[in-house]
Design an enzyme around this catalytic site. Sequence first.
Site, PDB file in Angstrom:
ATOM      1  N   GLY B  41       0.792  -1.227   0.000  1.00  0.00           N
ATOM      2  CA  GLY B  41       0.000   0.000   0.000  1.00  0.00           C
ATOM      3  C   GLY B  41       0.820   1.270   0.000  1.00  0.00           C
ATOM      4  N   CYS B 250     -27.545 -10.185 -16.285  1.00  0.00           N
ATOM      5  CA  CYS B 250     -26.985  -9.935 -17.617  1.00  0.00           C
ATOM      6  C   CYS B 250     -27.957 -10.401 -18.702  1.00  0.00           C
ATOM      7  CB  CYS B 250     -25.651 -10.662 -17.766  1.00  0.00           C
ATOM      8  SG  CYS B 250     -24.951 -10.537 -19.423  1.00  0.00           S
ATOM      9  N   CYS B 253     -25.958 -13.438 -20.761  1.00  0.00           N
ATOM     10  CA  CYS B 253     -25.582 -14.709 -20.152  1.00  0.00           C
ATOM     11  C   CYS B 253     -26.353 -14.998 -18.868  1.00  0.00           C
ATOM     12  CB  CYS B 253     -24.076 -14.764 -19.884  1.00  0.00           C
ATOM     13  SG  CYS B 253     -23.563 -13.799 -18.461  1.00  0.00           S
ATOM     14  N   CYS B 275     -22.841  -7.923 -18.874  1.00  0.00           N
ATOM     15  CA  CYS B 275     -21.570  -8.072 -18.152  1.00  0.00           C
ATOM     16  C   CYS B 275     -20.523  -7.120 -18.709  1.00  0.00           C
ATOM     17  CB  CYS B 275     -21.024  -9.484 -18.299  1.00  0.00           C
ATOM     18  SG  CYS B 275     -21.922 -10.723 -17.392  1.00  0.00           S
ATOM     19  N   CYS B 281     -18.568 -13.268 -19.559  1.00  0.00           N
ATOM     20  CA  CYS B 281     -19.861 -13.378 -20.230  1.00  0.00           C
ATOM     21  C   CYS B 281     -19.795 -14.440 -21.335  1.00  0.00           C
ATOM     22  CB  CYS B 281     -20.250 -12.020 -20.810  1.00  0.00           C
ATOM     23  SG  CYS B 281     -21.989 -11.869 -21.218  1.00  0.00           S
TER      24      CYS B 281
END
Lengths: 261, 303
Positions: B41, B250, B253, B275, B281
């Site tokens: 970080g 979606c 899909c 998606c 997808c």
Amino acid sequence: MTNLDQTPLLSVEALNKSFGRQAACRDVSFELWPGEVLGIVGESGSGKSTLLNAIAGRLSVDSGKVLYRTGGNDIIDLAAASEAQRRHLMRTEWGFVQQHARDGLRMTFSAGANIGERLMALGQKHYGSLRDTALDWLQAVEIAPDRIDDLPRTFSGGMQQRLQIARNLVTRPRIVLMDEPTGGLDVSVQARLLDLIRRLVQEHNVACIVVTHDLGVARLLAHRLMVMRRGQVVEAGLTDQLLDDPQHAYTQLLVSSVLSV
Amino acid sequence: MSVQQNYRTGATLAGYNFAFLDEQTKRMLRRAILKAVAIPGYQVPFGSREMPLPYGWGTGGMQVTAAVIGSKDVLKVIDQGADDTTNAVSIRRFFVRMTNVATTEKTRAATLIQTRHRVPEIPLSEGQILVYQVPIPEPLRWLEPRETETRKMHALSEYGVMHVKLYEDIAQHGHISTAYDYPVVVNGRYLMRCSPIPKFDTPKLNMNPALQLFGAGREKRIYAVPPYTEVKPLDFEDHPFEVERWPESCALCGAGDSFLDEVILDDKGSRMFVCSDTDYCGERREAGHTGRMSAPYKAEAAE
């Protein structure tokens, strides 16, 4: 004044600060006791604000000590303390009220966020209680609670100054430093703000150092006064005594130059 | 030799070092990356080079990718989750020319993934590296303009002001409205910006088995989240961190667990959700999953 302990809250010993050849503070020594309001008066350029900034650790000092007795009764020298320790104290046990409220506030955040900032910095993470605290403090500084989500720039100068005071007092500091807290405000707003500061200082038993060039403000707020000139303290004493019977020639000049209507 | 010939014969472009950057530059980048991995970080400054692409188009991510890519790597580049958008296509082509590595659109097959603004839906595994393109690495930037001050705030863990921003969100909108680039604390120490990924992806950073590297070219900073590192989003006790949800699944899909893009279809208000991760997808559709709008098309095709 109540709760006077045996040792002072803050004692400044032989503090020196110069900017190049220009000495801004020369051998300044004084003590501040719990719950006491100390006024520092003097003409502009006399080193008042430098002294205040040096005590607050915003400026490094050339020599001298700033001994502070913490809430845990440890004595630490702020002039030699680590930056981490100093910054922590400034956020918790100390407050600093700037002359211009916009220097001391976050202008892009609402009043509530401004009041809550110190608490959040200390790890408070409950939105509801932060908000309750903010509402309490708005009330304490006479700002309508429905202004809690408004930005400080929509506030008047006096309100901004009161918000700044609330933001500082929220962690119940033991010392609040004020640099010309009533500067730039009109007389009626000044009077109201002075009343408020007097009341809060008494209620919360905070010690204050108030820098001002206005003897009227000093007379109303301060228990004790220090007169500065060219970086030196020329006279110090109880406010009424000092203003009614000034001894030093410069203090006499200062007192006699106040306009009376 | 022309570029086109190069592309076909498999040799990298004449006159250029492997992966575009010279070896000393890559060495400098790797040192910065190692430091970043050692201090999760923490933003490590590095000497950002000029890339054949304008700042803001992923120069930081490209430099990190160039520093870690090897000839046996399989590269995947995504932009907003898609493999076929301009930014993804041009960066992928750049690395093919400069390294001649194999590329893929399959998340599972890739060893190195450079991404802009998304984390792939398919969970990453050990040994994979995810490289993020970062526009502004400093999480405190809009709260504190001074770099000297923000560095001090990081050094002393003075992160209270970040909560002030979240407080303000709730005060103005009734909930934490920060939707992307959500502030997180890495390994219990450093406050980090996770690049502008939607907050939907933020939990994926936590305890991820893959190595995650972040490169900011213009701001000249590299930071990292090593594998299996705790990444915690900031929140309030009474307003906990939440990810976005959608009213539909979606349309192609039928996935209900992925990040969906809203696509406006006409000027009469009809829309579809699809998606954003094209690979995810596609894989689902291959496996026979269908959505609200895919079924009729398939039926037509069968006739």
